[in-house]
Design an enzyme around this catalytic site. Structure first.
Site, mmCIF file in Angstrom:
data_model
loop_
_atom_site.group_PDB
_atom_site.id
_atom_site.type_symbol
_atom_site.label_atom_id
_atom_site.label_comp_id
_atom_site.label_asym_id
_atom_site.label_seq_id
_atom_site.Cartn_x
_atom_site.Cartn_y
_atom_site.Cartn_z
ATOM 1 N N TYR A 161 16.155 -63.695 84.052
ATOM 2 C CA TYR A 161 16.209 -64.890 83.206
ATOM 3 C C TYR A 161 16.012 -66.091 84.127
ATOM 4 O O TYR A 161 16.829 -66.335 85.011
ATOM 5 C CB TYR A 161 17.545 -64.985 82.462
ATOM 6 C CG TYR A 161 17.653 -64.045 81.288
ATOM 7 C CD1 TYR A 161 17.338 -64.476 79.996
ATOM 8 C CD2 TYR A 161 18.066 -62.725 81.460
ATOM 9 C CE1 TYR A 161 17.424 -63.613 78.917
ATOM 10 C CE2 TYR A 161 18.155 -61.858 80.384
ATOM 11 C CZ TYR A 161 17.835 -62.305 79.121
ATOM 12 O OH TYR A 161 17.920 -61.450 78.058
ATOM 13 N N HIS A 208 8.766 -61.624 78.236
ATOM 14 C CA HIS A 208 9.385 -60.963 77.083
ATOM 15 C C HIS A 208 9.758 -61.951 75.984
ATOM 16 O O HIS A 208 9.428 -61.768 74.823
ATOM 17 C CB HIS A 208 10.628 -60.193 77.539
ATOM 18 C CG HIS A 208 11.234 -59.351 76.471
ATOM 19 N ND1 HIS A 208 12.220 -59.811 75.630
ATOM 20 C CD2 HIS A 208 10.979 -58.083 76.100
ATOM 21 C CE1 HIS A 208 12.558 -58.851 74.791
ATOM 22 N NE2 HIS A 208 11.830 -57.793 75.048
ATOM 23 N N HIS A 228 21.584 -63.628 65.869
ATOM 24 C CA HIS A 228 22.035 -63.522 67.264
ATOM 25 C C HIS A 228 23.350 -62.744 67.363
ATOM 26 O O HIS A 228 24.333 -63.056 66.693
ATOM 27 C CB HIS A 228 22.242 -64.916 67.855
ATOM 28 C CG HIS A 228 22.726 -64.904 69.274
ATOM 29 N ND1 HIS A 228 21.914 -64.596 70.345
ATOM 30 C CD2 HIS A 228 23.955 -65.142 69.798
ATOM 31 C CE1 HIS A 228 22.608 -64.656 71.460
ATOM 32 N NE2 HIS A 228 23.854 -64.978 71.165
#
Length: 622
Positions: free
Chosen positions: A234, A266, A416
């Site tokens: 990340y 991604h 989420h």
């Protein structure tokens, strides 16, 4: 028939003969295949492109999937480009990307003849030819860039061995055959080169609004970084709007992917930072680095989000997302997730998101509202659970007070959870009856999160209720999982995008702490355990002390299903709207939505469980 315009595509004024030329380039099989293809897709495909959606299947980009959706036919059309085909390919779908109990289309060769067939795998991964051949081959052709394979699949086939294609995430699986095989049964799925890719197959069929004439663009991209040679990265990069940047409306955004990195990037998100801080430190590095400034954690307001396979995102023509101007931070944080399972080295990247914005403000500011559960440890999931359910509420009392009389219109949604999340659904209820699904993902993956445009706008009025339910799997955990911000803690959130913007930014709930305290007392007495329920002992400590037998699990489930809730009906300032929000009763739902009944296509008659032979000659390349 009128052509269907698909989300993210732009109409092409090209005359129809160019479509026929494009088709003939790809497929030179018997003329009947082309007739079937053109007739089948007519009225269902944007002019100028048969396959508007595209995603690499494997990390090297050797397999490229393109597809389109025909809602009139209730079918998906697939095209796979195999750039370095060896002796065959497996492609299909399964619940969560497993090769066991999967639904597959298989192309294989024995070294001389080639075959295509619809197959399924059992619980051990053994392949079987399906008695009902529902992957319908439409064409196959070699080209300089590789082999193209075109086939069709109905959403629902009513074959118990087939995967039901529905809204939400689909886990696609693929496998490459390195050697010839004499039959389908000879394929060993555990030894082949294989993988998975997650996509939203059923893209919404919505009209793309025209962009305003004064539209400008701004690219928030990584500054030519070297992608780390590790599987998961990340990367965070801080960007800054120009000094004195006035209020604008974002009307569209799209991905900017560095050529050659399509299989590595991604997903990406752009966050706006909190306006309460005058400045933020510049940063360009790993998001989980100890060197990352703490203040970057206050950059959490989502401006844009993209995941692999997603197209451009358009705002409705009457609304735009405001950024810039008074009360808006000039600082933005780009977060890019790189997926590099082959641990490739030396790849430089400048990917990011391109924002389209205008100074001609639209009628409404779009807003983002959080639905679901408050981030708190009082909502917990015992270890070893296969499908544990938690539900968060946006109650009628909150919407009655916070929403305008004309209501709001939800046009997009981002679901989420953290790592244990498996399903998420939000439904709209009115007068005690469930009326409409806002967004649902029955195959949700925390590794594939994107803002999805809804197939139809959902109107929410004062007095309505929005109920968000998350299903979790903790079979691989030995300790309790509690709500919170950590990746091993859990969340249950639906970020809904709507207009017109209101002061209501968060409409979420959690179980009443007093009732949870009674639960701890009860299990303490029942189990004769020395669990301290003193006020000074934290909720996480008390949960961690519980022996998770059947009784303690069942009582916790029951508690969450009937106990009063603490409502968070919050303004953007994190201050609640005036009112009594503690110990609120759960919404009373007297009528739930019926599960959709799969539509079974008419059966054209007996279809033998036999593969289709292909005249491809030697399909091995190189």
């Amino acid at each position: 028939l009128p052509s269907m315009q698909t989300s993210g595509s732009k109409p092409c004024p090209c005359p129809s003969f160019k479509l026929r030329e494009l088709a003939s380039m790809y497929f030179t099989m018997v003329g009947v295949f082309l007739v079937i293809l053109v007739v089948a897709l007519q009225g269902s495909v944007p002019r100028g492109s048969y396959f508007p959606y595209k995603v690499p299947l494997d990390p090297q980009g050797l397999l490229e999937l393109s597809w389109n959706v025909s809602y009139p036919e209730q079918a998906v059309y697939f095209q796979i480009l195999m750039r370095e085909l060896k002796f065959g390919l497996l492609f299909g779908m399964s619940d969560r990307g497993e090769f066991e109990n999967a639904d597959l289309a298989v192309l294989w060769t024995d070294g001389h003849s080639s075959y295509f067939g619809d197959a399924w795998s059992d619980a051990q991964g053994q392949l079987h030819m399906d008695s009902q051949q529902d992957y319908q081959l439409l064409g196959a052709q070699k080209a300089p860039e590789g082999l193209y394979l075109l086939f069709r699949r109905a959403f629902s086939t009513c074959d118990p061995k087939d995967y039901f294609i529905e809204d939400g995430t689909v886990h696609l699986i693929y496998g490459i055959l390195e050697n010839p095989v004499h039959s389908l049964h000879a394929i060993n799925t555990s030894t082949i080169s294989r993988g998975l890719q997650r996509v939203q197959l059923l893209k919404p069929n919505i009209t793309v609004p025209e962009l305003p004439s004064d539209v400008k663009t701004m690219e928030i991209t990584a500054p030519n970084i070297v992608i780390p040679s590790q599987e998961t990265t990340y990367w965070c990069y801080m960007a800054e709007l120009p000094e004195g940047f006035a209020k604008h409306h974002i009307v569209m955004y799209e991905p900017v992917i560095t050529a050659g990195n399509e299989a590595l990037v991604h997903h990406m998100e752009v966050f706006q930072c909190a306006a309460e801080f005058d400045s933020f430190p510049h940063y360009n590095g790993l998001c989980d680095s100890k060197m990352k400034p703490e203040r970057l954690n206050y950059c959490r307001h989502v401006l844009a989000a993209w995941a692999m396979g997603a197209q451009a995102f358009y705002y409705p023509e009457e609304a735009g997302l405001a950024f810039g101007g008074p009360g808006s931070s000039r600082y933005l944080r780009l977060e890019v997730h790189y997926h590099n399972p082959l641990v490739l080295e030396g790849h430089r990247d400048s990917s990011g998101i391109r924002l389209y914005y205008t100074a001609s403000l639209r009628r409404y500011d779009a807003g983002i509202m959080e639905l679901g559960l408050v981030y708190t440890p009082v909502m917990a999931i015992p270890p070893g659970e296969n499908a544990f359910i938690l539900t968060g509420y946006c109650t009628d009392k909150c919407t009655q007070q916070a929403l305008p009389a004309d209501g709001i219109h939800i046009f997009a949604s981002q679901l989420h959870t953290h790592l244990a999340g498996r399903k998420v659904v939000t439904v709209l209820a009115r007068d005690g009856r469930e009326r409409q699904v806002v967004n649902a993902d029955g195959h949700y993956s925390p590794h594939f999160q994107e803002i999805r445009m809804l197939k139809e706008v959902v109107a929410v009025f004062p007095g309505d209720e929005l109920i968000t339910t998350c299903t979790y799997n903790t079979e691989d955990r030995s300790k309790v999982t509690m709500g919170g911000f950590g990746i091993m803690e859990e969340m249950c959130v639906n970020y809904v995008h709507y207009y017109p913007q209101t002061q209501l930014e968060l409409c979420k709930s959690a179980v009443d702490p007093g009732y949870l305290h009674r639960y701890f007392n009860l299990v303490n007495r029942f189990n004769d355990e020395e669990i301290c329920t003193c006020p000074q002992v934290s909720v996480p400590q008390q949960f961690s002390s519980i022996p998770w037998n059947t009784f303690n699990r069942d009582v916790l489930k029951s508690l969450y299903s009937f106990a009063p809730i603490s409502m968070h009906c919050n303004k953007s300032s994190a201050v609640r709207f005036p009112g009594e929000w503690e110990k609120q009763p759960l919404p009373s739902i007297t009528e739930t939505l019926r599960e959709p009944v799969p539509h079974c296509p008419p059966t054209p008659g007996p279809r033998p469980a036999a593969p289709v032979p292909l005249n491809l000659g030697e399909i091995r390349r190189g």
